[in-house]
Design an enzyme around this catalytic site. Structure first.
Site, PDB file in Angstrom:
ATOM      1  N   LYS A  58     -13.260  -1.220   2.053  1.00 13.74           N
ATOM      2  CA  LYS A  58     -12.564  -1.300   3.348  1.00 13.74           C
ATOM      3  C   LYS A  58     -11.179  -1.921   3.177  1.00 13.74           C
ATOM      4  CE  LYS A  58     -15.628   0.635   4.099  1.00 13.74           C
ATOM      5  NZ  LYS A  58     -16.892   0.996   3.467  1.00 13.74           N
ATOM      6  N   GLY A 122     -32.878 -13.339 -12.670  1.00 13.77           N
ATOM      7  CA  GLY A 122     -34.208 -13.845 -12.351  1.00 13.77           C
ATOM      8  C   GLY A 122     -35.273 -12.840 -12.739  1.00 13.77           C
ATOM      9  N   ALA A 191     -19.663  15.019  -1.794  1.00  7.08           N
ATOM     10  CA  ALA A 191     -18.888  14.767  -0.565  1.00  7.08           C
ATOM     11  C   ALA A 191     -19.728  13.949   0.404  1.00  7.08           C
ATOM     12  CB  ALA A 191     -18.472  16.090   0.080  1.00  7.08           C
ATOM     13  N   VAL A 193     -20.690   9.650   1.514  1.00  5.43           N
ATOM     14  CA  VAL A 193     -19.918   8.555   2.095  1.00  5.43           C
ATOM     15  C   VAL A 193     -18.878   8.010   1.105  1.00  5.43           C
ATOM     16  CG1 VAL A 193     -20.158   6.537   3.553  1.00  5.43           C
ATOM     17  CG2 VAL A 193     -22.112   7.982   3.184  1.00  5.43           C
ATOM     18  N   ILE A 194     -19.299   7.751  -0.127  1.00 10.09           N
ATOM     19  CA  ILE A 194     -18.355   7.180  -1.101  1.00 10.09           C
ATOM     20  C   ILE A 194     -17.280   8.207  -1.456  1.00 10.09           C
ATOM     21  CG2 ILE A 194     -18.092   6.308  -3.476  1.00 10.09           C
ATOM     22  CD1 ILE A 194     -20.809   4.991  -3.208  1.00 10.09           C
ATOM     23  N   SER A 279     -20.013  10.423  -7.229  1.00  9.12           N
ATOM     24  CA  SER A 279     -20.627   9.704  -6.093  1.00  9.12           C
ATOM     25  C   SER A 279     -21.714  10.592  -5.528  1.00  9.12           C
ATOM     26  CB  SER A 279     -19.573   9.373  -5.041  1.00  9.12           C
ATOM     27  OG  SER A 279     -18.741  10.494  -4.783  1.00  9.12           O
ATOM     28  N   GLY A 281     -24.963   9.567  -4.903  1.00  7.62           N
ATOM     29  CA  GLY A 281     -26.077   8.750  -4.433  1.00  7.62           C
ATOM     30  C   GLY A 281     -26.307   7.551  -5.342  1.00  7.62           C
ATOM     31  N   ALA A 330     -25.652  -2.178   4.280  1.00 12.38           N
ATOM     32  CA  ALA A 330     -25.657  -3.638   4.239  1.00 12.38           C
ATOM     33  C   ALA A 330     -26.348  -4.225   5.461  1.00 12.38           C
ATOM     34  CB  ALA A 330     -24.220  -4.145   4.145  1.00 12.38           C
ATOM     35  N   HIS A 454      -9.540  -0.879  31.106  1.00 15.61           N
ATOM     36  CA  HIS A 454      -8.548   0.186  30.959  1.00 15.61           C
ATOM     37  C   HIS A 454      -7.231  -0.416  30.477  1.00 15.61           C
ATOM     38  CE1 HIS A 454      -6.325   3.861  31.779  1.00 15.61           C
ATOM     39  NE2 HIS A 454      -5.400   3.102  32.350  1.00 15.61           N
TER      40      HIS A 454
END
Ligand code: FAD
Ligand code: NAI
Length: 475
Positions: A58, A122, A191, A193-194, A279, A281, A330, A454
């Site tokens: 972003k 971990g 094509a 989201v990424i 990209s 998946g 997320a 408005h």
């Protein structure tokens, strides 16, 4: 000597760190273990989202949008910009600073909530009367034990078979956020989201971007009115999107990547690019977790197997976020994190999968919640539809961005809102109203009766709701 906790969370992405905070609020003694480090080797909690996902993408989408506006749109506002130039290192540096602010914010939240943070990997090593035993190895070497464990180890990018990511020429989301010089020719496989978000970033910065997508239908999961509109807009912006593309061979040399592919008409094609983003998946990540040591069950695709409440097959072991079924988002991970902490405390935490919003942060943005028209048709649900274009919205005209629309789908008899689909300016913010209405199982008329300020983009939501009843006022 094992350090004893009520809860150990493995992974400090949005699923893990939010689970840790909520459990601490509920009075539990909590530890969180996370292995992530960026260039400086220091702890970098926040997972994929903070380090190589939501936040840095972003930041670059915003910076590249400013660049695009300065180059192509400021003139419409009477602002002449001469000699606009790109300082890519500064843009990437700013993105890294934004990431660091978020890493530090999470470390601060751990302190504030008295959560013990351990930087390292971990792994389950066994079980005793005190609970599950976890070994931390890496920057910190520690043995932990806890009654409850949350597995929140996230996901990683899926590679094409036989084409490992080198992050120099063949890039995952990680490399796609760190290209040091704008490539002249950029290829994108997928094509989704990424592909659309990162393809948009580098196109705005000057790359010639070609996208190869296997499916015949663009954004098949999106309402097709919206997807068709998006396809036209992205093509016009200069993203060359090829649907129904079948990759037959990929070769990389020191300077370029060459892709042989077959187009939708069955013709052989060749694409040669300087960099290639793959990209296609993401896959759940459980490497080094020691799931097999304690018998934690995974499904056939490698996701940790959970029930509707994120319980695994083992007592008091829970799993949330990308490492379990459901959308890899997320906010979905966060909701699951909160719900498992509340269940550990004897409360009734739950996640409503019907009201999880999706957003694609392209320009225009695409956002939706609930069912789309093709799903309602397939289910045989009787519905009404109302749309309102931003072209008829005063605020959108003032902004200088009138692309897109709001579309509301409501039940034909009850008027309950079943799905809301937006393409246009600030769709990511507008969708929150739709989520709220759907969470309360409200009707289109409820939106129509609410007074909207408005001039705002949100008036398009009200007008679309009025349009469901064929009484839009401004269109
Ligand atoms: P992650 O964020 O992957 O975190 C898992 C953490 O666990 C990591 O820090 C990892 O190092 C750590 N870990 C793994 N195994 C161990 C171990 N054994 N020991 C210790 N630590 C371990 N979603 C949105 O909602 N909005 C967006 O705008 C958005 N943009 C995205 C953009 C990109 C480019 C990508 C790739 C993803 C984006 N996503 C977005 C998806 C989002 O990032 C994920 O859904 C989210 O990060 C999942 O959270 P999580 O907590 O399940 O896992
Ligand atoms: P995706 O699932 O969104 O899209 C992958 C695309 O690749 C699909 O359209 C698929 O048909 C195509 N594909 C698969 N194999 C292919 C092949 N061999 N050749 C050509 N095309 C192929 O996955 P993507 O973009 O990698 O993102 C992963 C996930 O990360 C998303 O599903 C989403 O959950 C999350 N994410 C969310 C964002 C957001 O919320 N704004 C932003 C970025 C990622």
């Amino acid at each position: 000597m094992f350090k004893q906790f009520d809860l150990v969370v493995i992974g400090a992405g949005p699923g893990g760190y939010i689970a840790a905070i909520r459990a601490s609020q509920l009075g539990m003694k909590v530890a969180c273990v996370d292995a992530w480090q960026n260039g400086d080797g220091k702890p970098a909690p926040g997972g994929t989202c903070t380090n190589v996902g939501c936040i840095p993408s972003k930041a670059l989408l915003q910076s590249s949008e400013h660049f695009d506006q300065a180059n192509h749109h400021f003139a419409e506002h009477g602002i002449e910009c001469k000699g606009v130039s790109l300082k890519l290192d500064r843009m990437l540096g700013r993105k890294n600073d934004v990431v660091k602010q978020n890493n530090d914010g999470i470390l601060y939240l751990f302190k504030k909530n008295k959560i013990a943070f351990f930087h390292g990997k971990g792994s389950f090593v066994g079980k005793s009367a005190e609970g599950w035993q976890i070994k931390v190895s890496g920057t910190t070497e520690e043995d932990l034990s806890a009654k409850h464990v949350v597995v929140a180890t996230g996901s990683s990018a899926r590679a094409l078979p036989g084409l490992e990511f080198d992050e120099k020429q063949v890039l995952s989301n990680d490399g796609a956020l760190n290209i040091g010089a704008v490539p002249k020719r950029l290829g994108v496989i997928g094509a989704g989201v990424i592909g659309l978000e990162m393809g948009s970033v580098w196109r705005r910065l000057g790359a010639e971007v070609t996208v190869l997508e296997a499916m015949p239908e663009f954004l098949a999961a999106v309402d097709q009115t919206i997807a068709k509109e998006a396809f036209k807009i992205f093509q016009k912006q200069g993203l060359k999107i090829n649907m129904g593309a079948k990759i037959s061979d990929i070769n990389r040399t020191a300077r370029q990547v060459s892709i042989d592919w077959i187009d939708a008409a069955g013709q052989e094609q060749k694409l040669v690019v300087d960099k290639l983003i793959v990209s296609i998946g993401r896959v759940p990540y459980t490497g080094g977790l020691g799931a097999e040591v304690v018998g934690l069950k995974l499904d056939e695709r490698g996701f940790v197997l959970v029930d509707d409440h994120c319980k695994t097959n083992l007592e008091n072991i829970w799993a949330v976020g990308d490492v379990v079924r459901g959308p890899m988002l997320a906010h979905k991970a966060e909701e699951e994190g909160v719900s498992v902490a509340e269940r550990m405390a004897g409360q009734q935490g739950h996640v409503n999968f019907n009201t999880i919003p999706w957003v694609i942060y392209t320009s225009p943005e695409i956002a939706w919640v609930g069912q789309n028209e093709q799903e309602l048709k397939a289910a045989g649900t009787a519905y009404k539809s109302g749309s309102f274009p931003f072209l008829a919205n005063g605020r959108a005209r003032a902004l200088g961005d009138t692309t897109g629309m709001v579309k509301i789908l409501a039940h034909a008899q009850t008027d309950e809102v079943l799905g809301v689909h937006v393409i246009g300016p600030m769709a990511s913010e507008l969708i929150a109203e739709a989520v709220t209405i759907m969470e309360f199982r409200g009707a289109a008329e409820d939106i129509a009766r609410i007074c909207h300020a408005h001039p705002t983009l949100s008036e398009a939501m009200k007008e679309a709701a009025l349009a469901v009843d064929k009484r839009a006022l401004n269109f």
